[in-house]
Design an enzyme around this catalytic site. Structure first.
Site, mmCIF file in Angstrom:
data_model
loop_
_atom_site.group_PDB
_atom_site.id
_atom_site.type_symbol
_atom_site.label_atom_id
_atom_site.label_comp_id
_atom_site.label_asym_id
_atom_site.label_seq_id
_atom_site.Cartn_x
_atom_site.Cartn_y
_atom_site.Cartn_z
ATOM 1 N N ARG A 261 4.238 -6.912 -3.797
ATOM 2 C CA ARG A 261 5.306 -6.286 -3.799
ATOM 3 C C ARG A 261 6.284 -6.938 -3.353
ATOM 4 O O ARG A 261 6.576 -7.473 -2.172
ATOM 5 C CB ARG A 261 5.111 -4.861 -2.613
ATOM 6 C CG ARG A 261 6.100 -3.939 -2.708
ATOM 7 C CD ARG A 261 5.854 -2.893 -1.642
ATOM 8 N NE ARG A 261 6.533 -3.725 -0.408
ATOM 9 C CZ ARG A 261 6.480 -3.603 1.006
ATOM 10 N NH1 ARG A 261 5.452 -2.808 1.222
ATOM 11 N NH2 ARG A 261 6.957 -4.090 2.028
ATOM 12 N N HIS A 265 9.024 -1.560 0.989
ATOM 13 C CA HIS A 265 8.097 -0.302 0.681
ATOM 14 C C HIS A 265 8.971 0.662 -0.133
ATOM 15 O O HIS A 265 8.614 1.214 -1.251
ATOM 16 C CB HIS A 265 7.734 0.152 1.866
ATOM 17 C CG HIS A 265 6.889 1.519 1.680
ATOM 18 N ND1 HIS A 265 6.009 1.776 1.031
ATOM 19 C CD2 HIS A 265 7.505 2.735 2.183
ATOM 20 C CE1 HIS A 265 5.768 3.132 0.963
ATOM 21 N NE2 HIS A 265 6.545 3.546 1.920
ATOM 22 N N TYR A 274 8.968 -7.889 8.935
ATOM 23 C CA TYR A 274 7.389 -8.141 9.232
ATOM 24 C C TYR A 274 6.923 -9.158 8.389
ATOM 25 O O TYR A 274 5.871 -9.691 8.322
ATOM 26 C CB TYR A 274 6.741 -6.815 9.121
ATOM 27 C CG TYR A 274 6.954 -6.165 7.752
ATOM 28 C CD1 TYR A 274 6.442 -6.423 6.586
ATOM 29 C CD2 TYR A 274 7.920 -5.063 7.857
ATOM 30 C CE1 TYR A 274 6.736 -5.616 5.343
ATOM 31 C CE2 TYR A 274 8.155 -4.237 6.518
ATOM 32 C CZ TYR A 274 7.590 -4.460 5.244
ATOM 33 O OH TYR A 274 7.930 -3.921 4.326
#
Lengths: 370, 349
Positions: A261, A265, A274
């Site tokens: 990805r 998100h 993160y």
């Protein structure tokens, strides 16, 4: 065969295209793409460029306040296009919310893809018109729906297959394990297509699956394949293989498509909190579109005409999507109470009448009720 | 898929007798009435399939699906692995494909692993898809206590489902309704939770082959003039006995069997309360957030001026289901119902 054994998730995934665009040979997979001609490669390239453009345009629309949210698929184009282009119209897709390239392949218009994210509907399209269910927001729930649909296909004696799309995070959900049990017990013609994009919002795949994903399915009695999800040819090949198995009484197959990805998100997410920056750079080198372009180049197929027509299609699709999105009308107020039930329901009918009267009380002309 | 066809066609003979659907009024137990209704629905519509744990060879732990596997074969009477979420979730997929699945949840307390699929999926697909996708799924749930069982086998979870939009919820009390309502539930294009009073499974009564009153309707079981006593499921029988006992003391109780818990047939309840002026609602489920409170609120809104006294609830306590040796204290019985009647009549506080 490249079948994965119980508990063993191989480090290397099946590949037909190396990151630098070299066509790798595979005795097992080559037959499944033997019919792919130059024009098919060009079509796959066009698909991937267009869905990346849809994705970028939708992200821009969200930033401009026209969409409430958008879940980008950036980086997962090959996994979605390669698998979806293996399907027949009589197959049925049960997906998560990120499979917008799959919806595109199933003939859903870009505007309809956006309805949910603009908030004008809970489902952008009629599932039966496209052989694709309303995307599931509850993680993993749709794998059971796919399994049930496939059980029905088997009972009907049909050779159609269901495909369940889900992510690495979903593999932790109980519903996914239950779907694998049922699919194996009833030999349901279903393909479990897991896009391992490495991240479930902020949680790395190692937290969901410390021993790997592909190695789980054989423990349920389901053959499993681990494929390079950024390799559109290999994805097409393994999906065709799995669908053939489903259509010919071979039951379910599990596919782990290893991808990444590249974006957040959703547009509400901030992956810099993160995710290490160098990871993104590493995966950019394995970009699915760049890879196919390199192959086309090496074959002399990446012509100025292909580049121009792809660009034109991407531009017109983006323009259509933008105009369609902004032109979506707000639903009529009383539709808030519509379609809760298929048949009349006394309690809800009463609430509808009450609310219609309430709304009409604001209309100086007396208005019309529902 | 030749194998499947063969299994279907040869299975009926394995029973050794030709199946006879109900054609005239017969005396059946409540469990056998449901069985007869399932059989009728399966004969009428080849898309009706049953899913559940132990429903095939065993015929269900309460034998409600007895003999149906032999008659209809394993593709229509499906013994599933032990996973309630999957029983409901695969039913969703089957419904997507045009089937009318009937799921059996073995015991009330086992429904919670399937709760998400019921509440987040089954209940919402019609609304979610603006009517494009229907969920004609029936979920059969043996419910209620009074059988001396271990924990998770005696619960009354109906309020979770009456609170969930998109579901229809019924509870049957007698063999005739059990037969008619299971057929109507299966024929409904909406999902229906069908609650079966397990302690009444073996009570027999006349069953005619008719569908009976509509799914949404309540039924006046016994006419009366002083108090309306509203019950459903196993407690209808207790309420009827309470009305007989009260009649000995000169109190006339109108007993209503709610039948449909969602939607509630408020017109029938309201008409009764306008006549009696007094309402007692009884259920085994816990009081707080229970159906009784909701019914009393709605009736109070509709006909406050006709109420002679504050309505009364006679319910289970707000406790987890107790051990078997304590359940008689938890479950409303005839005396507690009459105590509630006394309170609504102002005879006690």
């Amino acid at each position: 065969m490249h079948t994965v054994h119980t508990g063993e998730t191989p480090a290397v995934s099946l590949q037909l295209l190396s990151p630098d665009g070299m066509r790798m040979r595979s005795a097992e997979l080559d037959p499944w793409v033997a019919d792919i001609e130059a024009e098919d490669l060009a079509a796959l390239y066009r698909d991937m460029v267009v869905v990346r453009r849809i994705d970028a345009e939708a992200t821009a629309l969200q930033r401009q306040g026209e969409l409430g949210l958008w879940p980008p698929l950036l980086g997962q184009e090959a996994a979605q296009i390669g698998s979806a282009r293996a399907l027949r119209t009589d197959d049925f897709v049960f997906s998560s919310y990120r499979e917008n390239a799959v919806a595109y392949c199933r003939g859903v218009s870009p505007t309809d893809i956006l309805r949910v994210w603009r908030g004008t509907a809970q489902s952008g399209w009629d599932p039966y018109s496209h052989g694709m269910a309303t995307p599931s927001i509850i993680i993993g729930a749709q794998t059971l729906h796919a399994t049930g649909w496939a059980m029905g296909a088997r009972f009907d004696g049909a050779d159609s297959a269901a495909v369940a799309y889900f992510g690495d995070g979903a593999t932790s959900e109980g519903d996914v394990s239950e779907a694998l049990v049922f699919a194996a017990s009833f030999q349901a013609p279903v393909v479990f297509f897991c896009q391992n994009n490495q991240w479930a919002i902020s949680e790395p795949v190692g937290l969901q699956a410390p021993a790997g994903i592909a190695g789980r399915a054989p423990g349920f009695g389901i053959p499993s394949l681990r494929v390079d999800g950024n390799d559109v040819l290999a994805v097409l090949a393994v999906t065709r293989l799995a669908l053939h198995r489903a259509r010919t009484g071979g039951g379910p197959t599990f596919i782990e498509a290893v991808t990444y990805r590249m974006g957040p998100h959703t547009t509400a997410d901030d992956p810099t909190r993160y995710r290490p920056a160098n990871e993104l750079e590493e995966w950019a080198e394995k970009d699915p579109i760049l890879r196919l372009r390199r192959l086309l180049d090496s074959l002399g197929l990446f012509t100025p005409e292909l580049e121009a027509e792809t660009q034109t299609l991407a531009d017109s699709t983006a323009a259509e999507l933008r105009a369609g999105c902004i032109g979506l009308p707000d639903p009529e107020p009383l539709t808030v109470l519509a379609n809760v039930y298929a048949t009349p329901h006394a309690g809800l009918d009463r609430q509808r009448a009450e609310y219609a009267a309430y709304l009409a009380s604001f209309d100086p002309t007396g208005g019309t009720d529902a | 898929m030749t194998m499947i066809t063969e299994q279907n066609s040869s299975a009926g003979a394995a029973n050794g007798q030709a199946p006879v659907p109900l054609t005239e009024t017969k005396t059946l137990t409540l469990a056998k009435a449901i069985n007869a209704g399932l059989r009728r629905a399966m004969l009428d519509d080849p898309k009706v399939v049953l899913l559940g744990e132990d429903i095939g060879t065993l015929g269900g732990v309460f034998r409600v699906t007895s003999d149906l596997l032999a008659e209809f074969g394993p593709n229509r009477v499906i013994d599933t692995p032990l996973a309630e979420s999957a029983i409901i979730g695969t039913a969703v997929g089957l419904a997507y494909r045009g089937y009318r699945p009937v799921c059996e949840i073995q015991f009330d307390g086992f429904i919670f692993p399937g709760f998400d699929q019921i509440v987040s999926q089954v209940a919402r697909f019609h609304y979610r898809t603006q009517g494009a996708v229907r969920m004609p799924i029936t979920i059969r749930v043996p419910f209620g206590g009074g059988i001396g069982a271990a924990e998770h086998h005696s619960e009354s979870p109906e309020a979770y489902f009456t609170h969930t939009s998109g579901l229809r919820v019924v509870a049957v009390s007698n063999p005739q309704d059990a037969y008619g309502l299971i057929r109507q539930a299966i024929a409904s294009d909406d999902p229906v939770l069908y609650f079966e009073p397990k302690r009444r499974y073996h009570v027999a009564g006349p069953v005619s082959p008719e569908l009976g009153a509509p799914l949404e309707s309540a039924r006046v079981v016994a006419a009366g003039t002083d108090v309306t006593l509203l019950a459903y499921g196993a407690l209808v029988s207790t309420a009827t006995d309470a009305a007989l006992a009260a009649a000995d003391e000169g109190v006339s109780i109108e007993v209503i069997d709610l039948r449909s818990l969602s939607p509630v047939d408020y017109d029938t309840v309201e008409a009764s309360v306008r006549k009696t002026g007094r309402l007692v609602v009884t259920h085994e489920a816990a009081r707080s957030g229970g159906l009784g409170g909701e019914i009393i609120a709605e009736i109070t809104e509709r006909c406050f001026d006709h109420l002679e006294a504050a309505p009364v609830r006679v319910t289970g306590f707000d406790i987890p289901y107790p051990p078997a040796k304590l359940e008689s204290h938890h479950l409303p019985d005839l005396d507690r119902m009459l105590d509630g009647v006394d309170r609504v009549l102002g005879r006690r506080r």
